[in-house]
Design a protein around this motif. Structure first.
Motif, PDB file in Angstrom:
ATOM      1  N   ASP A 150      59.148  33.612  54.225  1.00 30.22           N
ATOM      2  CA  ASP A 150      60.278  34.339  53.631  1.00 30.22           C
ATOM      3  C   ASP A 150      60.825  35.410  54.570  1.00 30.22           C
ATOM      4  OD1 ASP A 150      58.063  35.952  53.358  1.00 30.22           O
ATOM      5  OD2 ASP A 150      58.302  36.341  51.216  1.00 30.22           O
ATOM      6  N   LYS A 151      59.942  35.969  55.411  1.00 27.72           N
ATOM      7  CA  LYS A 151      60.392  36.964  56.381  1.00 27.72           C
ATOM      8  C   LYS A 151      61.293  36.316  57.441  1.00 27.72           C
ATOM      9  CE  LYS A 151      58.444  40.804  59.009  1.00 27.72           C
ATOM     10  NZ  LYS A 151      57.277  41.311  59.715  1.00 27.72           N
ATOM     11  N   VAL A 152      60.922  35.109  57.853  1.00 27.75           N
ATOM     12  CA  VAL A 152      61.733  34.381  58.836  1.00 27.75           C
ATOM     13  C   VAL A 152      63.079  34.002  58.222  1.00 27.75           C
ATOM     14  CG1 VAL A 152      61.889  32.247  60.193  1.00 27.75           C
ATOM     15  CG2 VAL A 152      59.740  33.546  60.119  1.00 27.75           C
ATOM     16  N   LYS A 153      63.068  33.575  56.957  1.00 21.59           N
ATOM     17  CA  LYS A 153      64.326  33.210  56.301  1.00 21.59           C
ATOM     18  C   LYS A 153      65.242  34.427  56.159  1.00 21.59           C
ATOM     19  CE  LYS A 153      63.420  28.946  53.832  1.00 21.59           C
ATOM     20  NZ  LYS A 153      63.214  28.297  52.528  1.00 21.59           N
ATOM     21  N   GLU A 154      64.662  35.586  55.876  1.00 19.21           N
ATOM     22  CA  GLU A 154      65.458  36.829  55.845  1.00 19.21           C
ATOM     23  C   GLU A 154      66.100  37.075  57.206  1.00 19.21           C
ATOM     24  OE1 GLU A 154      63.250  40.378  54.673  1.00 19.21           O
ATOM     25  OE2 GLU A 154      62.381  39.243  52.999  1.00 19.21           O
ATOM     26  N   GLY A 155      65.309  36.852  58.262  1.00 21.85           N
ATOM     27  CA  GLY A 155      65.814  37.036  59.622  1.00 21.85           C
ATOM     28  C   GLY A 155      66.953  36.086  59.937  1.00 21.85           C
ATOM     29  N   LEU A 156      66.814  34.836  59.476  1.00 26.76           N
ATOM     30  CA  LEU A 156      67.875  33.847  59.714  1.00 26.76           C
ATOM     31  C   LEU A 156      69.159  34.238  58.980  1.00 26.76           C
ATOM     32  CD1 LEU A 156      65.706  30.613  59.519  1.00 26.76           C
ATOM     33  CD2 LEU A 156      66.998  31.397  61.519  1.00 26.76           C
ATOM     34  N   ASP A 157      69.013  34.758  57.761  1.00 27.27           N
ATOM     35  CA  ASP A 157      70.190  35.235  57.020  1.00 27.27           C
ATOM     36  C   ASP A 157      70.865  36.376  57.766  1.00 27.27           C
ATOM     37  OD1 ASP A 157      69.813  33.390  55.008  1.00 27.27           O
ATOM     38  OD2 ASP A 157      68.748  34.769  53.677  1.00 27.27           O
ATOM     39  N   ALA A 158      70.055  37.278  58.330  1.00 28.30           N
ATOM     40  CA  ALA A 158      70.599  38.417  59.081  1.00 28.30           C
ATOM     41  C   ALA A 158      71.340  37.935  60.321  1.00 28.30           C
ATOM     42  CB  ALA A 158      69.478  39.377  59.472  1.00 28.30           C
ATOM     43  N   ALA A 159      70.778  36.926  60.993  1.00 24.61           N
ATOM     44  CA  ALA A 159      71.418  36.380  62.195  1.00 24.61           C
ATOM     45  C   ALA A 159      72.762  35.760  61.845  1.00 24.61           C
ATOM     46  CB  ALA A 159      70.505  35.340  62.839  1.00 24.61           C
ATOM     47  N   LYS A 160      72.796  35.040  60.719  1.00 25.95           N
ATOM     48  CA  LYS A 160      74.049  34.424  60.273  1.00 25.95           C
ATOM     49  C   LYS A 160      75.100  35.492  59.968  1.00 25.95           C
ATOM     50  CE  LYS A 160      73.607  31.570  56.744  1.00 25.95           C
ATOM     51  NZ  LYS A 160      73.413  30.376  55.878  1.00 25.95           N
ATOM     52  N   ARG A 161      74.679  36.528  59.255  1.00 23.91           N
ATOM     53  CA  ARG A 161      75.606  37.619  58.909  1.00 23.91           C
ATOM     54  C   ARG A 161      76.132  38.314  60.158  1.00 23.91           C
ATOM     55  NH1 ARG A 161      71.845  38.769  54.940  1.00 23.91           N
ATOM     56  NH2 ARG A 161      71.024  40.501  56.172  1.00 23.91           N
ATOM     57  N   ALA A 162      75.277  38.416  61.177  1.00 23.65           N
ATOM     58  CA  ALA A 162      75.677  39.094  62.421  1.00 23.65           C
ATOM     59  C   ALA A 162      76.608  38.220  63.258  1.00 23.65           C
ATOM     60  CB  ALA A 162      74.437  39.474  63.235  1.00 23.65           C
ATOM     61  N   GLY A 163      76.731  36.941  62.882  1.00 21.47           N
ATOM     62  CA  GLY A 163      77.603  36.042  63.633  1.00 21.47           C
ATOM     63  C   GLY A 163      76.930  35.396  64.832  1.00 21.47           C
ATOM     64  N   LEU A 164      75.594  35.368  64.829  1.00 22.06           N
ATOM     65  CA  LEU A 164      74.863  34.688  65.904  1.00 22.06           C
ATOM     66  C   LEU A 164      74.787  33.197  65.594  1.00 22.06           C
ATOM     67  CD1 LEU A 164      71.933  37.241  66.301  1.00 22.06           C
ATOM     68  CD2 LEU A 164      73.587  36.687  68.090  1.00 22.06           C
ATOM     69  N   HIS A 165      75.009  32.379  66.621  1.00 18.25           N
ATOM     70  CA  HIS A 165      74.858  30.937  66.465  1.00 18.25           C
ATOM     71  C   HIS A 165      73.367  30.624  66.527  1.00 18.25           C
ATOM     72  CE1 HIS A 165      74.592  26.762  67.860  1.00 18.25           C
ATOM     73  NE2 HIS A 165      75.719  26.581  67.198  1.00 18.25           N
ATOM     74  N   VAL A 166      72.840  29.944  65.520  1.00 14.76           N
ATOM     75  CA  VAL A 166      71.394  29.701  65.420  1.00 14.76           C
ATOM     76  C   VAL A 166      71.064  28.235  65.693  1.00 14.76           C
ATOM     77  CG1 VAL A 166      69.389  29.685  63.862  1.00 14.76           C
ATOM     78  CG2 VAL A 166      71.052  31.582  63.761  1.00 14.76           C
ATOM     79  N   LYS A 167      70.072  28.046  66.540  1.00 13.41           N
ATOM     80  CA  LYS A 167      69.510  26.711  66.758  1.00 13.41           C
ATOM     81  C   LYS A 167      68.049  26.769  66.341  1.00 13.41           C
ATOM     82  CE  LYS A 167      69.041  25.038  71.042  1.00 13.41           C
ATOM     83  NZ  LYS A 167      69.623  24.579  72.302  1.00 13.41           N
ATOM     84  N   ILE A 168      67.640  25.859  65.482  1.00 14.22           N
ATOM     85  CA  ILE A 168      66.245  25.792  65.033  1.00 14.22           C
ATOM     86  C   ILE A 168      65.482  24.850  65.956  1.00 14.22           C
ATOM     87  CG2 ILE A 168      64.693  25.095  63.155  1.00 14.22           C
ATOM     88  CD1 ILE A 168      66.322  27.556  62.413  1.00 14.22           C
ATOM     89  N   ASN A 169      64.356  25.302  66.482  1.00 15.91           N
ATOM     90  CA  ASN A 169      63.471  24.457  67.292  1.00 15.91           C
ATOM     91  C   ASN A 169      62.261  24.082  66.447  1.00 15.91           C
ATOM     92  OD1 ASN A 169      65.025  24.674  69.581  1.00 15.91           O
ATOM     93  ND2 ASN A 169      63.814  26.285  70.514  1.00 15.91           N
ATOM     94  N   ALA A 170      62.041  22.799  66.246  1.00 14.04           N
ATOM     95  CA  ALA A 170      60.885  22.345  65.463  1.00 14.04           C
ATOM     96  C   ALA A 170      60.029  21.415  66.312  1.00 14.04           C
ATOM     97  CB  ALA A 170      61.356  21.624  64.202  1.00 14.04           C
ATOM     98  N   VAL A 171      58.748  21.722  66.428  1.00  6.93           N
ATOM     99  CA  VAL A 171      57.826  20.834  67.131  1.00  6.93           C
ATOM    100  C   VAL A 171      57.416  19.728  66.155  1.00  6.93           C
ATOM    101  CG1 VAL A 171      55.603  20.665  68.314  1.00  6.93           C
ATOM    102  CG2 VAL A 171      57.005  22.717  68.593  1.00  6.93           C
TER     103      VAL A 171
END
Length: 337
Positions: A146-167
């Motif tokens: 949930d902490k990571v998801k909060e961070g992702l929401d913050a990144a989206k709000r800030a206008g950062l383009h997000v790429k998820i890396n999954a092993v």
């Protein structure tokens, strides 16, 4: 030196224009495929100061690096890391650098997303292997989804383009790939699947059991999604598709089944000032010694250029029953993911 200068040309004629910098070997997670749970971290004296990191990055930019990515460990757990990010941001403003980006586990993004954007960052990579909270806790040992998801929401709000890396891990998250593709589509994130790599003494047998060729992952995904080929490139090793149903990019990084070394334009700098010309080879240059010998910029540049002459054509990664040891013994957290 003009902004189009590139003095760093390796023995195979490749222009080295992409630098990945590990700013710390420390992390607030203990991901099972990356580090041992009881990792002993480097003594402070061995780790470059933020000022030393800034000077070294400045030298690489002077010599032609156009893209710089900060990694770790977890870069955002390093004390005062934003002073380095802001310092490097000045090279974006002068036009000497095209892109400054970050690979993070997302745990600190709620705190730093706005500052990263204001320093000039446009894109970040967030490592996230599962959307199942219990599995996430098991994989990261210490992490909270949930902490990571909060961070992702913050990144989206800030206008950062997000790429998820999954092993891609057999028996761990191989039942979630469709869900990850759909979720990234909803969130507006790109997604990259990465084959597990033979690095660090964390049990070769475990690595082998978890190894999942991405050709199988792609075949599985194509039962539900339409993957359109694209020649999109970010300077990294991923091959990209567009998921027609979501409109988002899907990348596959296949160090084992698809060797991508021929076009490699990257070098990696560790937090101790060691320059690795290849992620999968042990040959390296000790730039910390050069820095701490109080040499001038010309001598520092010379040491970097000498190292580039030793960049190999490619790596020797392999996972099979005959190679029960990792290709390189250092942990991924040391080199920067």
């Amino acid at each position: 030196m003009g902004s189009h200068n590139n003095s760093m040309i390796d023995p195979f004629g490749r222009h080295i224009s992409y630098l990945r910098v590990s700013v710390t070997d420390r992390c607030d997670f203990r991901c099972v495929y990356c580090v041992a749970e009881d990792m002993t971290f480097l003594p402070k004296s061995e780790v470059l100061t933020l000022e030393e990191l800034d000077r070294l990055c400045g030298a690489f930019i002077r010599l032609g690096v156009r893209k710089l990515r900060l990694a770790g460990g977890e870069p955002l757990v390093r004390r005062n890391i934003m002073s380095l990010v802001q310092g490097l941001g000045r090279h974006l403003r002068t036009g000497a650098l095209d892109e400054l980006s970050l690979t993070t586990n997302g745990s600190q993004l709620a705190r730093y997303a706005d500052e990263l954007k204001s320093a000039g960052m446009r894109r970040i990579n967030v490592s996230l292997d599962t959307l199942d909270a219990a599995k996430f806790a098991a994989i990261t040992r210490w992490g909270k989804l949930d902490k990571v998801k909060e961070g992702l929401d913050a990144a989206k709000r800030a206008g950062l383009h997000v790429k998820i890396n999954a092993v891609a891990l057999r028996g761990v998250n191989d039942d979630e790939f469709d869900h990850l593709v759909g979720w990234c589509g909803e969130q507006g994130f790109d997604l990259v699947f990465i084959e597990v790599m033979p690095m660090g003494e964390i049990g070769a047998a475990a690595r082998l059991d978890q190894y999942l060729p991405l050709s199988m992952v792609r075949a599985e995904l194509q039962r539900r999604w339409t993957l359109d080929e694209t020649d999109y490139r970010t300077g990294g090793p991923a091959r990209y598709y567009i998921v027609r149903e979501t409109g988002r990019r899907l990348g596959l990084i296949t160090p084992l089944t698809h060797n991508f070394c021929e076009s490699c334009n990257r070098v990696r700098l560790t937090c101790t000032g060691t320059l690795y010309m290849c992620l999968g080879q042990d040959d390296a240059a000790d730039l910390r010694r050069v820095l701490r010998s109080r040499l001038n910029d010309a001598e520092l540049d010379g040491a970097i250029l000498e190292a580039i002459t030793r960049k190999p054509r490619g790596h020797d990664f392999v996972i099979d029953r005959r190679h029960q040891r990792p290709a390189v013994a250092r942990h991924m957290s040391v080199t920067g993911g």
